[in-house]
Scaffold this active site. Structure first.
Site, PDB file in Angstrom:
ATOM      1  N   ALA A  18      30.174 -10.053   1.313  1.00 31.87           N
ATOM      2  CA  ALA A  18      28.821  -9.041   1.865  1.00 31.87           C
ATOM      3  C   ALA A  18      29.458  -7.946   2.814  1.00 31.87           C
ATOM      4  O   ALA A  18      28.409  -7.306   3.435  1.00 31.87           O
ATOM      5  CB  ALA A  18      27.689  -9.985   2.383  1.00 31.87           C
ATOM      6  N   ARG A  20      31.133  -5.683   2.178  1.00 31.26           N
ATOM      7  CA  ARG A  20      31.116  -3.948   1.506  1.00 31.26           C
ATOM      8  C   ARG A  20      30.830  -4.301   0.157  1.00 31.26           C
ATOM      9  O   ARG A  20      30.427  -5.033  -0.334  1.00 31.26           O
ATOM     10  CB  ARG A  20      32.585  -3.309   1.609  1.00 31.26           C
ATOM     11  CG  ARG A  20      33.677  -4.353   0.716  1.00 31.26           C
ATOM     12  CD  ARG A  20      35.077  -3.697   0.773  1.00 31.26           C
ATOM     13  NE  ARG A  20      35.580  -3.784   2.453  1.00 31.26           N
ATOM     14  CZ  ARG A  20      36.247  -4.733   2.930  1.00 31.26           C
ATOM     15  NH1 ARG A  20      36.798  -5.734   2.219  1.00 31.26           N
ATOM     16  NH2 ARG A  20      36.761  -4.699   4.192  1.00 31.26           N
ATOM     17  N   LYS A  42      35.590 -12.362   3.870  1.00 29.63           N
ATOM     18  CA  LYS A  42      36.873 -12.666   4.569  1.00 29.63           C
ATOM     19  C   LYS A  42      37.063 -11.831   5.603  1.00 29.63           C
ATOM     20  O   LYS A  42      37.781 -12.000   6.658  1.00 29.63           O
ATOM     21  CB  LYS A  42      37.986 -12.578   3.495  1.00 29.63           C
ATOM     22  CG  LYS A  42      37.771 -13.788   2.560  1.00 29.63           C
ATOM     23  CD  LYS A  42      39.181 -13.750   1.711  1.00 29.63           C
ATOM     24  CE  LYS A  42      39.070 -12.480   0.854  1.00 29.63           C
ATOM     25  NZ  LYS A  42      40.224 -12.368  -0.176  1.00 29.63           N
ATOM     26  N   ASP A  74      36.093 -17.466   3.075  1.00 23.60           N
ATOM     27  CA  ASP A  74      37.125 -17.420   1.931  1.00 23.60           C
ATOM     28  C   ASP A  74      36.659 -18.372   0.848  1.00 23.60           C
ATOM     29  O   ASP A  74      36.566 -19.672   0.899  1.00 23.60           O
ATOM     30  CB  ASP A  74      38.597 -17.474   2.019  1.00 23.60           C
ATOM     31  CG  ASP A  74      39.474 -17.413   1.004  1.00 23.60           C
ATOM     32  OD1 ASP A  74      38.775 -17.567  -0.267  1.00 23.60           O
ATOM     33  OD2 ASP A  74      40.530 -17.187   1.338  1.00 23.60           O
ATOM     34  N   TYR A  95      18.883 -22.440   3.149  1.00 26.04           N
ATOM     35  CA  TYR A  95      18.843 -20.960   2.431  1.00 26.04           C
ATOM     36  C   TYR A  95      18.479 -21.330   1.076  1.00 26.04           C
ATOM     37  O   TYR A  95      18.472 -22.170   0.262  1.00 26.04           O
ATOM     38  CB  TYR A  95      20.414 -20.436   2.807  1.00 26.04           C
ATOM     39  CG  TYR A  95      21.375 -21.023   1.309  1.00 26.04           C
ATOM     40  CD1 TYR A  95      21.446 -20.485   0.229  1.00 26.04           C
ATOM     41  CD2 TYR A  95      22.090 -21.940   2.170  1.00 26.04           C
ATOM     42  CE1 TYR A  95      22.474 -21.289  -0.601  1.00 26.04           C
ATOM     43  CE2 TYR A  95      23.102 -22.524   1.159  1.00 26.04           C
ATOM     44  CZ  TYR A  95      23.232 -22.171  -0.137  1.00 26.04           C
ATOM     45  OH  TYR A  95      24.092 -22.565  -1.168  1.00 26.04           O
ATOM     46  N   LYS A  99      24.091 -15.275  -3.842  1.00 27.61           N
ATOM     47  CA  LYS A  99      25.009 -14.516  -4.691  1.00 27.61           C
ATOM     48  C   LYS A  99      25.966 -15.155  -5.121  1.00 27.61           C
ATOM     49  O   LYS A  99      26.941 -15.521  -4.334  1.00 27.61           O
ATOM     50  CB  LYS A  99      25.286 -13.064  -4.253  1.00 27.61           C
ATOM     51  CG  LYS A  99      26.233 -12.275  -5.038  1.00 27.61           C
ATOM     52  CD  LYS A  99      26.708 -11.119  -4.200  1.00 27.61           C
ATOM     53  CE  LYS A  99      27.979 -10.493  -4.958  1.00 27.61           C
ATOM     54  NZ  LYS A  99      29.074 -11.045  -4.675  1.00 27.61           N
TER      55      LYS A  99
END
Length: 344
Positions: A18, A20, A42, A74, A95, A99
């Site tokens: 998440a 980028r 990471k 990671d 949650y 993804k």
């Protein structure tokens, strides 16, 4: 563009990768509804070449109207994943969405959790402009891509559906057409320019190279002559003959790893490269000592990879290459391949 409806308000998303690219775009799309986002990636400190960290993304999520929990994760580290999930539960409660990076999990998990949790896979029809794509595709690749917004909108469409929508392998543009989006050119980096098909949708690497070059790209993974065209006792043996020719104490000193290759397909067999002991060695059969890295792949893909026609990163991401052992040493193998290119 697909409009936000507010359906994800209060929902919690655990988004890997998440910091980028596509993961970040999905997170920001959900944040506009007021969703809670676990920013799992990471990158905790700024990278000299790649934009974004879990903390800068978290700030953008908060600014967009969502709540964010940045976590260093990671996905190969089970403890980091467990710790992040525990933090998410403590912060937001359980949650509700995630993804996932592996489509192979979809069918089994969809059946296992049917009725309570929906499990779907999403893939782009065309190349998406990300930092990774710019690195792989070279100069001029951007204008052949769509933006990350199309993946964010497609993910939003999936996440907005009831849990009965499960076990699906979804292509981004297909679901958006079903949602009423008629003009997909709004997602193009350069509207009207021919688009590059996604790498992993049954495209031959050579065809992708030609497509890139025809429309202004300079792919960095373009290779030269394949080993299969070389004379000798076989393409794998020929490749290892070249490998033996570049072994040296300097290569061994800079690598310090033993590699085992379990090849399937037409030229099945076991081979090794010892870049840890003495001046190095390579050949068929089991390595003389326990390997640090074991690579499994089809012999045809092995030939393409060492000839420069298949990027190791792409082979790994697409499932053509499976790696067990020290990933840092596996990455060092690319340096040897660079030394081999002029000789193949």
């Amino acid at each position: 563009m697909l409009q936000n409806t507010g359906k994800l308000a209060g929902c919690t998303l655990f988004v890997t990768g998440a910091s980028r690219g596509i993961g970040k775009a999905i997170a920001l799309k959900a944040a506009k509804d007021g969703a809670n986002i676990v920013v799992a990636a990471k990158t905790a400190e700024a990278h000299p070449k790649l934009p974004g960290t879990i903390f800068t993304t978290a700030a953008e999520i908060e600014a967009a109207g969502g709540r964010a929990l940045p976590c260093v994760v990671d996905v190969r580290d089970e403890k980091q994943i467990g710790d992040a999930v525990e933090k998410a539960v403590q912060t937001f409660g359980a949650y509700t969405m995630a993804k996932y990076g592996m489509s192979m999990c979809v069918l089994g998990m969809a059946e296992e959790f049917r009725g309570s949790i929906a499990v779907n896979a999403l893939w782009p029809k065309t190349a998406i402009e990300t930092a990774a794509m710019n690195m792989l595709g070279g100069s001029g690749i951007g204008k052949q891509c769509r933006t990350v917004d199309i993946m964010a909108d497609a993910a939003y469409a999936i996440l907005s559906k009831p849990t009965s929508f499960t076990g699906n392998f979804v292509i981004d543009e297909n679901i958006l057409k079903n949602e009423g989006i008629k003009d997909l050119d709004i997602y193009a980096v350069e509207p009207g320019h021919p688009l590059l098909p996604d790498f992993f949708l049954d495209e031959v690497p050579d065809n992708l190279v030609k497509h890139m070059e025809d429309h202004g790209g300079s792919p960095v993974f373009k290779g030269g002559k394949t080993v299969a065209d070389s004379a000798g006792s076989g393409p794998i043996a020929e490749t290892f003959s070249v490998i033996k020719g570049i072994l040296s104490p300097d290569v061994v000193k800079s690598t310090q790893g033993v590699y085992k290759f379990d090849l399937s397909g037409e030229h099945a067999g076991t081979w090794y490269i010892d870049l840890k002991n003495a001046a190095g060695s390579a050949g068929s059969g089991e390595p003389p000592v326990k390997p640090d890295v074991v690579m499994n792949m089809d012999s045809a893909d092995f030939i393409k990879m060492f000839a420069g026609k298949l990027k190791p990163t792409m082979a790994f991401m697409s499932g053509k290459l499976k790696i067990k052992g020290d990933m840092a040493l596996a990455i060092k193998m690319e340096k040897m391949m660079a030394l081999m290119k002029p000789k193949l």
